[in-house]
Scaffold this motif. Structure first.
Motif, PDB file in Angstrom:
ATOM      1  N   LEU A 367      29.866  11.603 -20.177  1.00 50.72           N
ATOM      2  CA  LEU A 367      31.004  10.809 -20.164  1.00 50.72           C
ATOM      3  C   LEU A 367      32.093  11.358 -19.356  1.00 50.72           C
ATOM      4  CD1 LEU A 367      32.495   8.666 -21.916  1.00 50.72           C
ATOM      5  CD2 LEU A 367      32.942  10.466 -23.515  1.00 50.72           C
ATOM      6  N   GLU A 368      32.102  12.646 -19.182  1.00 47.26           N
ATOM      7  CA  GLU A 368      33.207  13.408 -18.271  1.00 47.26           C
ATOM      8  C   GLU A 368      33.114  12.709 -16.988  1.00 47.26           C
ATOM      9  OE1 GLU A 368      35.299  17.509 -17.617  1.00 47.26           O
ATOM     10  OE2 GLU A 368      32.973  17.621 -17.871  1.00 47.26           O
ATOM     11  N   ILE A 369      31.858  12.467 -16.300  1.00 41.94           N
ATOM     12  CA  ILE A 369      32.028  12.084 -14.910  1.00 41.94           C
ATOM     13  C   ILE A 369      31.834  10.453 -14.966  1.00 41.94           C
ATOM     14  CG2 ILE A 369      30.772  13.994 -14.115  1.00 41.94           C
ATOM     15  CD1 ILE A 369      28.297  12.351 -14.276  1.00 41.94           C
ATOM     16  N   GLY A 370      32.098   9.842 -16.076  1.00 43.37           N
ATOM     17  CA  GLY A 370      32.309   8.399 -16.088  1.00 43.37           C
ATOM     18  C   GLY A 370      31.088   7.616 -16.330  1.00 43.37           C
ATOM     19  N   ASP A 371      29.964   8.255 -16.676  1.00 41.45           N
ATOM     20  CA  ASP A 371      28.601   7.427 -16.906  1.00 41.45           C
ATOM     21  C   ASP A 371      28.328   6.975 -18.194  1.00 41.45           C
ATOM     22  OD1 ASP A 371      25.942   6.314 -16.719  1.00 41.45           O
ATOM     23  OD2 ASP A 371      25.411   7.942 -15.215  1.00 41.45           O
ATOM     24  N   LEU A 372      28.985   5.945 -18.694  1.00 42.02           N
ATOM     25  CA  LEU A 372      28.881   5.682 -20.077  1.00 42.02           C
ATOM     26  C   LEU A 372      27.580   5.302 -20.613  1.00 42.02           C
ATOM     27  CD1 LEU A 372      32.109   5.375 -19.742  1.00 42.02           C
ATOM     28  CD2 LEU A 372      32.043   3.734 -21.379  1.00 42.02           C
ATOM     29  N   THR A 373      26.724   4.708 -19.676  1.00 45.23           N
ATOM     30  CA  THR A 373      25.330   4.398 -20.058  1.00 45.23           C
ATOM     31  C   THR A 373      24.669   5.613 -20.280  1.00 45.23           C
ATOM     32  OG1 THR A 373      25.530   2.528 -18.839  1.00 45.23           O
ATOM     33  CG2 THR A 373      23.299   3.157 -19.414  1.00 45.23           C
ATOM     34  N   LYS A 374      24.709   6.581 -19.352  1.00 42.24           N
ATOM     35  CA  LYS A 374      23.924   7.842 -19.634  1.00 42.24           C
ATOM     36  C   LYS A 374      24.456   8.633 -20.608  1.00 42.24           C
ATOM     37  CE  LYS A 374      22.194  11.909 -17.289  1.00 42.24           C
ATOM     38  NZ  LYS A 374      22.146  12.759 -15.889  1.00 42.24           N
ATOM     39  N   ALA A 375      25.845   8.535 -20.937  1.00 42.44           N
ATOM     40  CA  ALA A 375      26.169   9.218 -22.246  1.00 42.44           C
ATOM     41  C   ALA A 375      25.798   8.483 -23.509  1.00 42.44           C
ATOM     42  CB  ALA A 375      27.811   9.145 -21.989  1.00 42.44           C
ATOM     43  N   GLY A 376      25.744   7.370 -23.569  1.00 45.10           N
ATOM     44  CA  GLY A 376      25.179   6.909 -24.869  1.00 45.10           C
ATOM     45  C   GLY A 376      23.637   7.150 -24.886  1.00 45.10           C
ATOM     46  N   ALA A 377      22.812   7.048 -23.908  1.00 45.02           N
ATOM     47  CA  ALA A 377      21.181   7.484 -23.881  1.00 45.02           C
ATOM     48  C   ALA A 377      21.408   8.761 -24.484  1.00 45.02           C
ATOM     49  CB  ALA A 377      20.965   7.126 -22.747  1.00 45.02           C
ATOM     50  N   GLU A 378      21.962   9.796 -23.969  1.00 43.88           N
ATOM     51  CA  GLU A 378      22.015  11.106 -24.145  1.00 43.88           C
ATOM     52  C   GLU A 378      22.395  11.370 -25.639  1.00 43.88           C
ATOM     53  OE1 GLU A 378      20.429  13.226 -22.561  1.00 43.88           O
ATOM     54  OE2 GLU A 378      20.539  12.969 -20.287  1.00 43.88           O
ATOM     55  N   LYS A 379      23.529  10.792 -25.991  1.00 43.98           N
ATOM     56  CA  LYS A 379      24.028  11.111 -27.283  1.00 43.98           C
ATOM     57  C   LYS A 379      22.679  10.593 -28.589  1.00 43.98           C
ATOM     58  CE  LYS A 379      27.651   9.273 -30.444  1.00 43.98           C
ATOM     59  NZ  LYS A 379      26.980   8.608 -31.315  1.00 43.98           N
ATOM     60  N   ASN A 380      22.363   9.410 -27.931  1.00 40.00           N
ATOM     61  CA  ASN A 380      21.096   8.834 -29.007  1.00 40.00           C
ATOM     62  C   ASN A 380      19.985   9.860 -28.897  1.00 40.00           C
ATOM     63  OD1 ASN A 380      22.547   6.737 -29.738  1.00 40.00           O
ATOM     64  ND2 ASN A 380      21.668   5.456 -28.003  1.00 40.00           N
ATOM     65  N   ASN A 381      19.600  10.613 -27.861  1.00 43.29           N
ATOM     66  CA  ASN A 381      18.476  11.442 -27.522  1.00 43.29           C
ATOM     67  C   ASN A 381      18.803  12.816 -28.547  1.00 43.29           C
ATOM     68  OD1 ASN A 381      16.154  12.501 -26.686  1.00 43.29           O
ATOM     69  ND2 ASN A 381      17.481  13.880 -25.205  1.00 43.29           N
ATOM     70  N   LEU A 382      19.894  13.510 -28.403  1.00 47.59           N
ATOM     71  CA  LEU A 382      20.350  14.509 -29.195  1.00 47.59           C
ATOM     72  C   LEU A 382      20.294  14.424 -30.688  1.00 47.59           C
ATOM     73  CD1 LEU A 382      23.310  15.925 -26.979  1.00 47.59           C
ATOM     74  CD2 LEU A 382      21.094  16.909 -27.193  1.00 47.59           C
ATOM     75  N   GLU A 383      20.694  13.062 -31.015  1.00 44.50           N
ATOM     76  CA  GLU A 383      20.914  12.847 -32.550  1.00 44.50           C
ATOM     77  C   GLU A 383      19.333  12.519 -33.048  1.00 44.50           C
ATOM     78  OE1 GLU A 383      23.178   9.231 -32.479  1.00 44.50           O
ATOM     79  OE2 GLU A 383      25.106  10.276 -32.528  1.00 44.50           O
ATOM     80  N   GLU A 384      18.456  11.869 -32.074  1.00 40.59           N
ATOM     81  CA  GLU A 384      16.995  12.068 -32.626  1.00 40.59           C
ATOM     82  C   GLU A 384      16.417  13.289 -32.527  1.00 40.59           C
ATOM     83  OE1 GLU A 384      14.007  10.300 -33.980  1.00 40.59           O
ATOM     84  OE2 GLU A 384      15.807   9.287 -33.669  1.00 40.59           O
ATOM     85  N   ARG A 385      16.632  14.218 -31.701  1.00 37.54           N
ATOM     86  CA  ARG A 385      15.975  15.553 -31.867  1.00 37.54           C
ATOM     87  C   ARG A 385      16.581  16.345 -32.920  1.00 37.54           C
ATOM     88  NH1 ARG A 385      16.960  18.394 -26.021  1.00 37.54           N
ATOM     89  NH2 ARG A 385      15.126  19.687 -26.775  1.00 37.54           N
ATOM     90  N   GLN A 386      17.854  16.007 -33.334  1.00 40.27           N
ATOM     91  CA  GLN A 386      18.613  16.732 -34.275  1.00 40.27           C
ATOM     92  C   GLN A 386      17.764  16.291 -35.786  1.00 40.27           C
ATOM     93  OE1 GLN A 386      22.679  17.992 -35.664  1.00 40.27           O
ATOM     94  NE2 GLN A 386      22.732  15.851 -35.599  1.00 40.27           N
ATOM     95  N   ARG A 387      17.255  14.925 -35.748  1.00 41.16           N
ATOM     96  CA  ARG A 387      16.645  14.711 -36.862  1.00 41.16           C
ATOM     97  C   ARG A 387      15.045  15.121 -37.231  1.00 41.16           C
ATOM     98  NH1 ARG A 387      19.870   9.977 -36.245  1.00 41.16           N
ATOM     99  NH2 ARG A 387      18.667   9.200 -34.540  1.00 41.16           N
ATOM    100  N   THR A 388      14.476  15.411 -35.773  1.00 38.35           N
ATOM    101  CA  THR A 388      13.383  15.954 -35.663  1.00 38.35           C
ATOM    102  C   THR A 388      13.133  17.500 -36.202  1.00 38.35           C
ATOM    103  OG1 THR A 388      12.460  14.252 -33.937  1.00 38.35           O
ATOM    104  CG2 THR A 388      11.168  16.483 -34.111  1.00 38.35           C
TER     105      THR A 388
END
Length: 459
Positions: A367-388
């Motif tokens: 998000l800091e470098i302006g890549d919203l698509t990657k930011a959203g995908a990485e956010k979802n990935n972290l949240e899924e790993r947290q559930r795991t």
């Protein structure tokens, strides 16, 4: 100024009827929004006015905000079912409304004007000491008026900060449901500890935020223990219109050692911005008599002046400025201060940064470098790993244990509910001292460290 123990008292609400009538007159509001508004107008009026603008701004403000129309309308349909609920950990938010900072980093922002606590520690006057300390507590609001949402920390995530005012700062996410964070800071003048938890009430196009945290400062020279109870916060125009933040109500800082206290009233924003940012109140002695008045705007500066027992300024005395907000960067997308940029950078990071540090989060950095698509995908990935990780932990019948803070068993009563208190366990100081005394140069590029807050299993 009033001389009552609570300082000024809140005035009557001024906005409900105006905003209710306003929404019915906006002809080009959009049919989708109009139908949604009608479904909850009996609950709370829709606020769409720039608090610093005039009535001519109304039509313009309705169409402003960071949402695309399709995203906004879709999100509004989803959120209607939560009206009246606490949405602290209930709703997954889109990355478009986030800023490239985490809650832990925002907690560190309170250290920007830490020199005020240094002055409080050095001050011999017990009442002026409280002026310095309470001004420090208010100073953070000048930065918190920005309306972007910080990332919720992953369980076990940390944030470290050095190279500012001689302070060592460590924060850790100690609980996921409900979200709770703890932080500790120390320099030669003070120690600072906080257990932070919030309760929310979603009201449609706004949300009330109640701080259930416990903030405690110990001044080293005198040993005075200061406790802080901040006012609640209201976020307006979450979905429709330009988002803005207000914190109407009382802030209380109590010197648990002497019985002195500061009561400050944050004026609610009235129609067209009247009263916005204004704060005033008194320093009281242990007998609850006013000694010093404090007045100003939390967005600009604060001043103090001696007063009589009726709370009126003493003849022959003048207001003296005690704090002034630092200059802000021009045209910053997220309204970040210069200090916020330091917090995000590795300039304030210690040697051999913890792999769990917020700076290393891939979604935050994208998000800091302006890549919203990657930011959203990485956010979802972290949240899924947290559930795991949670499933792995539960399969082992184990409970999460923070590294740097310990749950005390103490329950602190706040005006908005009880709080389970975590205290700093001192282990981080030992960890940092061991690294700093190792005489091993840190040649590793901290940006190469993979974010890893996980404690349980191979996920």
């Amino acid at each position: 100024m009033s001389s009552s123990n609570g300082g000024k008292k809140p005035g009557e609400a001024t906005g409900g009827g105006f905003f209710a009538s306003l929404t019915s007159s906006l002809s080009n509001f959009g049919s989708s929004m109009h139908n949604s508004v009608n479904s909850f107008m009996g609950y709370e009026g829709l606020e769409v006015v720039n608090p610093e603008g005039g009535q001519d701004d109304v039509q313009e403000e309705v169409h402003k905000g960071r949402w695309q129309k399709e995203d906004r309308d879709s999100y509004w349909r989803m959120m209607q079912k939560y009206i009246g609920s606490d949405i602290t950990s209930m709703v997954t938010l889109p990355v478009i409304i986030f800023e490239p900072m985490t809650v832990l980093q925002r907690m560190a922002e309170l250290m920007e004007y830490s020199y005020l606590l240094d002055l409080a520690d050095e001050c011999e006057d017990p009442y002026l000491k409280m002026v310095y300390a309470s001004s420090w507590a208010i100073s953070i609001y000048s930065a918190y008026q920005r309306t972007w949402n910080p990332f919720n920390p992953i369980l076990g995530e940390t944030y470290e900060m050095v190279n500012h005012g001689g302070i060592t700062f460590i924060a850790e996410q100690v609980c996921h449901h409900p979200p709770m964070s703890s932080a500790f800071a120390e320099n030669e003048h003070f120690t600072y500890t906080i257990t932070s938890k919030v309760k929310t009430k979603f009201l449609g196009n706004s949300v009330d935020i109640y701080p259930l945290g416990r903030t405690r400062v110990v001044l080293k020279k005198s040993g005075d223990v200061l406790d802080l109870v901040p006012p609640p916060t209201k976020v307006h125009n979450l979905i429709f219109g330009r988002t803005w933040i207000d914190s109407p109500g009382e802030m209380l800082m109590t010197n648990q050692t002497t019985g002195d206290k500061v009561v400050l009233y944050f004026q609610p924003c009235g129609l067209f911005g009247t009263g916005r940012y204004e704060v005033d109140g008194y320093v009281y002695d242990s007998q609850e008599e006013p000694k010093l008045l404090i007045t100003g705007k939390w967005s600009k500066s604060l001043s103090y002046q001696p007063c009589d027992t009726e709370g009126e300024p003493l003849t022959g005395t003048d207001l003296k400025e005690v704090w002034k907000v630092a200059d802000f960067p021009k045209n910053d997308k997220y309204q970040h201060t210069h200090f916020a940029h330091k917090i995000k950078s590795f300039d304030t990071a210690p040697k051999k940064l913890l792999a769990s540090d917020s700076r290393l989060r891939p979604d935050r950095y994208a998000l800091e470098i302006g890549d919203l698509t990657k930011a959203g995908a990485e956010k979802n990935n972290l949240e899924e790993r947290q559930r795991t990780e949670k499933k792995c932990r539960e399969a082992k019948s184990e409970q999460f244990t923070p590294k740097w803070f310990t749950r005390t068993g103490e329950v602190s009563a706040t005006p908005w509910g009880d709080l389970e208190v975590y205290e700093y366990n001192g282990k981080y100081s030992d960890h940092r001292a061991s690294i700093d005394s190792s005489n091993i140069d840190d040649v590793e590029d901290p940006k190469s460290i993979q974010f890893n807050p996980w404690q349980y299993g191979n996920i």
